[in-house]
Design an enzyme around this catalytic site. Structure first.
Site, PDB file in Angstrom:
ATOM      1  N   LYS A 230       0.825  -1.212   0.000  1.00  0.00           N
ATOM      2  CA  LYS A 230       0.000   0.000   0.000  1.00  0.00           C
ATOM      3  C   LYS A 230       0.859   1.261   0.000  1.00  0.00           C
ATOM      4  O   LYS A 230       0.455   2.284  -0.549  1.00  0.00           O
ATOM      5  CB  LYS A 230      -0.961   0.002   1.189  1.00  0.00           C
ATOM      6  CG  LYS A 230      -2.091  -1.004   1.037  1.00  0.00           C
ATOM      7  CD  LYS A 230      -3.179  -0.798   2.079  1.00  0.00           C
ATOM      8  CE  LYS A 230      -4.308  -1.809   1.892  1.00  0.00           C
ATOM      9  NZ  LYS A 230      -5.300  -1.724   2.992  1.00  0.00           N
TER      10      LYS A 230
ATOM     11  N   LYS B  75      -5.214 -11.924  -8.049  1.00  0.00           N
ATOM     12  CA  LYS B  75      -6.416 -12.099  -7.258  1.00  0.00           C
ATOM     13  C   LYS B  75      -7.497 -11.136  -7.752  1.00  0.00           C
ATOM     14  O   LYS B  75      -7.186 -10.018  -8.144  1.00  0.00           O
ATOM     15  CB  LYS B  75      -6.049 -11.782  -5.799  1.00  0.00           C
ATOM     16  CG  LYS B  75      -7.162 -11.986  -4.805  1.00  0.00           C
ATOM     17  CD  LYS B  75      -6.724 -11.567  -3.411  1.00  0.00           C
ATOM     18  CE  LYS B  75      -7.940 -11.035  -2.681  1.00  0.00           C
ATOM     19  NZ  LYS B  75      -7.690 -10.440  -1.395  1.00  0.00           N
TER      20      LYS B  75
ATOM     21  N   LYS C  56     -11.316  -5.852  -5.236  1.00  0.00           N
ATOM     22  CA  LYS C  56     -12.251  -4.745  -5.402  1.00  0.00           C
ATOM     23  C   LYS C  56     -11.523  -3.450  -5.722  1.00  0.00           C
ATOM     24  O   LYS C  56     -12.124  -2.499  -6.186  1.00  0.00           O
ATOM     25  CB  LYS C  56     -13.142  -4.599  -4.174  1.00  0.00           C
ATOM     26  CG  LYS C  56     -12.412  -4.387  -2.873  1.00  0.00           C
ATOM     27  CD  LYS C  56     -13.410  -4.302  -1.716  1.00  0.00           C
ATOM     28  CE  LYS C  56     -12.687  -4.173  -0.384  1.00  0.00           C
ATOM     29  NZ  LYS C  56     -13.615  -3.916   0.714  1.00  0.00           N
TER      30      LYS C  56
END
Ligand code: TRP
Length: 335
Positions: free
Chosen positions: A117, A199, A202
């Site tokens: 992140k 993966k 979202k």
């Protein structure tokens, strides 16, 4: 429903960011519904985790109710489990502060998700982002969770939670329940349709490979039709060599309840086009009633608020008693 002493306690949470995907449904929500009879379940909407990445306030607010409505629409029963919003229970921030003093800067800097992140949001590597696992540990430990169902990507966070709990227990006396992670087997990682090595996420930059829980029928069919497969033409489960087809088979078996062998037999000798259409139709048919129920619930804000108020009341009861115990042990003077 008050605390049930006979059942083991289960805790999990989801961040109210972006629309949820069928990957979340298969990996998490599905599981949460299945577990609600066996365990004393507490499920949080983790809005305090969400703000570690900049959010639009109106969006964050709306997503909070939309996640709740989706959970209810998928079959979570507020009579059986506690559903609440993290920021409604101040104990999370309070325990996180204490746990910060049992957590080393070095171990937080080494967390995989923090590094990912930080790279993705290089302009906003805030303290909250680094502290994210500690807040998550506070969530889990406040509710004395025995088990925590999470995706594989959260395993490292669960491990650090266990380390922090053990560390605290060793310095004082047994205070925290050390939780076990439970990780979904089937569909543990539903892959992106356009890049089966990734993966389904979202927050993916590529919505073409992601089926959102609120996608309409046309979008679902279009996305499945474009799903990346391979050139051998056989519908066979082989994640190593046929990741795209295997991913579609996983999705198909979860939504139909059929076994992989049954699904392979069903599509033997048929082309990928047929198979993709069948998967798309199955998913669209499965999501339609959930979407309708979610919309119905979202129109009844009074009801949703009442679920959250009752959830916060129950959550606070457990959380505040754990926090009081911690404060006593560490020597905070109490009135
Ligand atoms: N970090 C989790 C995720 O993004 C969400 C979460 C927050 C969580 N607190 C938790 C999950 C406590 C399990 C237990 O998926």
């Amino acid at each position: 429903m008050e605390e049930n002493l006979a059942k083991k306690r289960l805790y999990s949470a989801v961040q109210p960011t972006n629309a949820l995907t069928i990957g979340n449904y298969i990996g998490a929500i599905n599981n949460m519904v299945a577990l609600q009879d066996e365990y004393d379940c507490t499920y949080a909407i983790a809005n305090m985790h969400a703000i570690t990445v900049r959010q639009q306030p109106a969006q964050l607010r709306a997503n909070t109710l939309s996640v709740l409505a989706l959970y209810l629409a998928c079959g979570l029963d507020p009579q059986k489990c506690t559903l609440y919003v993290q920021s409604h229970v101040p104990c999370h921030a309070e325990l996180a502060w204490v746990l910060n003093t049992f957590t080393y800067v070095g171990e937080m800097e080494r967390m995989t998700q923090f590094k990912d992140k930080s790279a993705k949001h290089a302009d906003n590597i805030n303290m909250g982002l680094m502290d994210y696992p500690v807040l998550m540990a506070a969530d889990i430990l406040l509710y004395k969770a025995d088990v925590v169902p999470v995706g594989i990507d959260q395993r490292q966070h669960l491990e650090i939670c266990r380390d922090i709990a053990v560390r605290f227990n060793n310095v004082y006396s047994p205070t925290f329940t050390v939780p076990e992670g439970i990780y979904p087997k089937v569909g543990a990682k539903i892959a992106d349709l356009s890049d089966p090595a990734k993966k389904m996420s979202k927050s993916s930059e590529n919505p073409a490979g992601t089926i959102f829980m609120n996608d309409g029928r046309d979008a679902i069919i279009k996305k499945f039709r474009r799903a990346v497969t391979d050139s051998d033409g056989e519908v066979r489960y082989d994640p190593e060599n046929k990741p795209g087809i295997s991913n579609l088979l996983s999705i198909y078996t979860v939504f139909t309840g059929k076994s992989v062998a049954q699904a392979e037999a069903e599509f033997a000798g048929r082309g990928y086009g047929d198979f993709k259409s069948a998967v798309a139709e199955t998913v669209a048919d499965a999501l339609a009633p959930v979407q309708a129920e979610q919309a119905r619930l979202l129109a009844d804000k009074g009801y949703l608020d009442s679920v959250l108020a009752e959830g916060a009341r129950r959550a606070y009861k457990t959380a505040s008693s754990t926090l009081a115990k911690v404060y006593r042990k560490i020597g905070f003077y109490q009135l």
